[in-house]
Design an enzyme around this catalytic site. Structure first.
Site, PDB file in Angstrom:
ATOM      1  N   ILE A  72     101.952  -8.500   8.355  1.00 31.49           N
ATOM      2  CA  ILE A  72     102.217  -8.141   7.135  1.00 31.49           C
ATOM      3  C   ILE A  72     100.915  -7.332   6.584  1.00 31.49           C
ATOM      4  O   ILE A  72     100.032  -7.515   6.935  1.00 31.49           O
ATOM      5  CB  ILE A  72     102.308  -9.513   6.133  1.00 31.49           C
ATOM      6  N   CYS A  77      96.326  -5.056  14.345  1.00 30.88           N
ATOM      7  CA  CYS A  77      95.625  -5.880  13.115  1.00 30.88           C
ATOM      8  C   CYS A  77      94.069  -6.072  13.155  1.00 30.88           C
ATOM      9  O   CYS A  77      93.484  -6.886  12.364  1.00 30.88           O
ATOM     10  CB  CYS A  77      96.038  -7.231  13.028  1.00 30.88           C
TER      11      CYS A  77
END
Lengths: 215, 497
Positions: free
Chosen positions: A150, A180
């Site tokens: 996300i 990430c």
């Protein structure tokens, strides 16, 4: 204080489209929402091989230069979203909700947690047990394996960007970067739990979960 | 009262936020709705807008630092506010930190464009109608940059005739000057002050002369000023020069593209994957090449004889089928060649199967269906499987499993008149056989000139897996088998029974 009970969402399925095109659609929708027009909309789509860098990206998480990445067949973008670098590609279901959070309680973290719920419910529909990890936004199978990422952008409570769920993508294509910025994390596909699963099969479940949580 | 800007609270549970970057500098004007900064919390980036008009008085937080929700991050001076009002609000000059370096740190960018220590224009008293442009009575080293482009609401540049005349004489780019007259009009005194400031400007180390504003624009864009021609005072590059340069570049790029290309071909996913693989191969696998001529008379006779027998249920043999069989037998004899280099482990792993890929062109698309498990299969079995794969490829019905897991590949361009060539290895394989035309050629036999059927085989080899001698032996074994083709059909008797 607004409640989400009166809100409804529109879902648009765009198929496989280049990142820049999807971004243009997002920007258009965002302009509408900022102007108080339009409805909360979710774009569901796949991208060709793409690397995006969030604002918080650290250089050590992308060992290759932009031109090397382009040579390796990736499109490369630096964008205004949270989080570090990540990969998008065929077999990964991407969702971009353009929501006006001012009408949904003005709570960014509740929005992030609800996105995680949507993904966890979708995965549960295929019998895949997934969870949150405190302090690590995203959806995880366990401490090590991550199945959905996300990263969002926000202007005046209107959201941009969203989530990416690995259905059956080429995980090796993540190897060009440290996804990430978490070197110890390992990306995993839904199809490792449920063989020969395809994006088209996951779509209806994801739509149902989105409507349940946000509609 | 000046406006205190605080770290926003974006949720009930948010406790702190990180200031990623400032979009404005000290001294810049900001309008309501313009973006002041980027703030991050927990995988969400927020473009933080100003909800007031004013001038940036102070940026309190350095980019990259994390502060609590509610902490002061910036101070905006409202239009018309005086020093006294600002001071009364606790924003004293002594508490002002030097403006943080807010220029984006582009790698090739020259030195910071408008350094906080820009020398101030001397003593001239500031015009009373321009609080925003006042130096605030600060020590020069602490004041923000004074020279900032001012964008009027209607986008028009206002200047008095005297100011315009002077600007023209001295080649001053008026768009770089902030006017201190009514409705922001540029006065002659503004032009004078601007020129004095330029005179006091420290020359750039690399010899590029540019106005501070032009330098800043160039820094923001990562533009190298070397190629830009200056039209400003003493040949300085001005903002207008930079803009004109960029416009010209853009126009030329569009024109060049129009001249160079008449169309663009969109590539399929398969094609893009192929391109990726080929690049990876050439980048990672150090290729070397060996070549041998092979007498193919016996091979031709064998093929013709077997096909003349044309037993029911038995496929007709082609050179390709026989070369697959020869390769499979040679790979069985040289397991080192049926192997891959693993960069992570820095070792060579031997494949458990012999899977031979065939490079096939189907409607301009290159595919390589793979005959699996070649060891122990007769030439007729291999031919049968290869034919089926090629047929599926032509019908575009190949499944991913049909072209995966190859351990060796054969590419044949002989039918297109190619004598010999070297194909690129398909990762993670370690060699590829390139087959040229099989034709009668002049050869020397027992010191006599003769005519023989000959083909040229090229082998591209990954040096990490095989050295030259091994490669020569391996290719030599393929040649030996093709020149003694009865070995290729020795295990074929039971087929089709």
């Amino acid at each position: 204080m607004h409640t989400s009970s009166g809100a409804s969402i529109e879902i648009r399925k765009l198929g496989r489209i280049p990142f820049a095109e999807a971004l243009a659609v997002q920007n258009e929708l965002r302009e509408d929402r900022l102007a108080g027009a339009g409805t909360d909309t979710v774009l569901l789509l796949e991208h060709p091989d793409t690397i995006t860098f969030g604002r918080a990206s650290r250089p050590e998480n992308a060992p290759l230069s932009d031109s090397e990445l382009r040579c390796a067949g990736y499109e490369v973008f630096r964008i205004q979203r949270g989080g570090d670098v990540t990969y998008h590609g065929p077999g990964q279901l991407v969702g971009y909700p353009i929501f006006d959070l001012a009408q949904r309680g003005r709570d960014l973290h509740r929005y992030l947690r609800t996105l995680e719920s949507v993904l966890i419910e979708t995965l549960a529909a295929f019998g895949i047990p997934a969870c949150r990890r405190e302090g690590y936004t995203g959806v995880w199978i366990d401490e090590r394996r991550k199945i959905a990422s996300i990263g969002i952008g926000l202007r005046r409570w209107v959201t941009l960007h969203g989530f990416a769920l690995n259905v059956c993508c080429d995980l090796e294509r993540f190897d060009a970067v440290v996804p990430c910025g978490l070197p110890e994390a390992e990306m995993i596909n839904m199809c490792e739990f449920s063989a020969s699963l395809e994006v088209s099969e996951v779509l209806p479940r994801l739509e149902a979960a989105l409507c349940k949580e946000f509609g | 009262m000046p406006k205190v800007i605080r770290m926003p609270k974006l949720s009930d549970t948010m406790e702190e936020g990180t200031l990623l970057a400032w979009r404005k500098r000290v001294g810049d004007h900001i309008k309501r709705g313009e973006i002041l900064a980027d703030v991050e919390t927990d995988k969400a980036d927020m473009e933080f807008e100003s909800y007031t008009d004013g001038t940036i008085e102070k940026l309190v937080v350095e980019p990259g630092s994390t502060v609590e929700v509610g902490a002061t991050i910036a101070i905006i001076r409202l239009p018309g506010e005086t020093d006294a009002e600002v001071a009364a609000a606790g924003v004293e000059s002594s508490t002002l930190a030097p403006a943080p370096a807010v220029a984006p740190s582009l790698p090739r960018a020259p030195a910071p464009a408008v350094a906080p220590s820009l020398p101030q224009a001397p003593s001239e008293p500031p015009a009373p109608a321009s609080p925003a442009a006042q130096p605030l009575g600060l020590p020069p080293a602490l004041a923000g940059p004074r020279v900032t482009p001012l964008s009027f609401d209607d986008g028009r540049l206002r200047a008095t005739p005297a100011a315009r005349r002077c600007a023209e004489e001295r080649s001053v780019d008026l768009s770089e000057i902030e006017g201190s007259g009514p409705v922001g009009a540029i006065l002659l005194s503004d032009v004078d002050a601007y020129l004095r400031e330029l005179e006091a400007q420290t020359p750039e180390a690399d010899g590029v002369r540019a106005t501070p504003v032009a330098l800043r624009v160039a820094t923001d864009l990562g533009l190298d000023l070397e190629a830009v021609k200056g039209s400003g005072p003493s040949g300085r590059i001005t903002k207008s020069d930079v803009e004109a340069f960029l416009d010209r570049e853009k126009r030329q790029a569009v024109e060049r593209e129009g001249e160079l290309f008449t169309g663009v071909l969109q590539l399929s996913q398969k094609r893009k994957a192929l391109i990726r693989n080929m690049i990876r191969s050439k980048e990672e696998a150090p290729h070397f090449y060996v070549q041998m001529d092979v007498r193919a008379d016996a091979l031709r006779q064998l093929r013709d004889r077997v096909n003349a027998e044309s037993r029911k249920g038995r496929p007709r043999l082609t050179y390709t089928h026989l070369i697959i069989k020869a390769s499979a037998l040679a790979l069985e004899k040289f397991p080192d060649a049926n192997a891959t280099y693993r960069p992570e482990a820095r070792d060579v792993a031997l494949f458990g199967q012999i899977n031979v890929g065939l490079a096939v062109d189907v409607n301009d698309e290159l595919v390589a269906p793979t005959v699996k498990g070649c060891q122990g299969k007769s030439v007729f079995q291999l031919a049968e499987e290869a034919n089926q794969l090629i047929q599926r490829a032509r019908m575009r019905k190949l499944q991913p499993s049909d072209y995966s897991d190859g351990t060796f590949t054969i590419s044949n361009l002989g039918m297109f008149g190619v004598n010999g060539f070297y194909a690129i290895i398909t990762p993670p394989q370690s060699s590829i056989l390139s087959v040229g035309s099989i034709l009668p050629r002049a050869i020397v036999v027992n010191n006599e000139l003769a005519i023989g059927t000959v083909t040229t085989l090229g082998l591209s080899v990954d040096h990490r897996v095989l050295d030259g001698v091994k490669a020569a032996q391996f290719l030599g074994e393929i040649r030996r088998l093709l020149e003694n083709p009865e070995e290729l059909t020795r295990d074929a008797h039971e087929f089709g029974s």
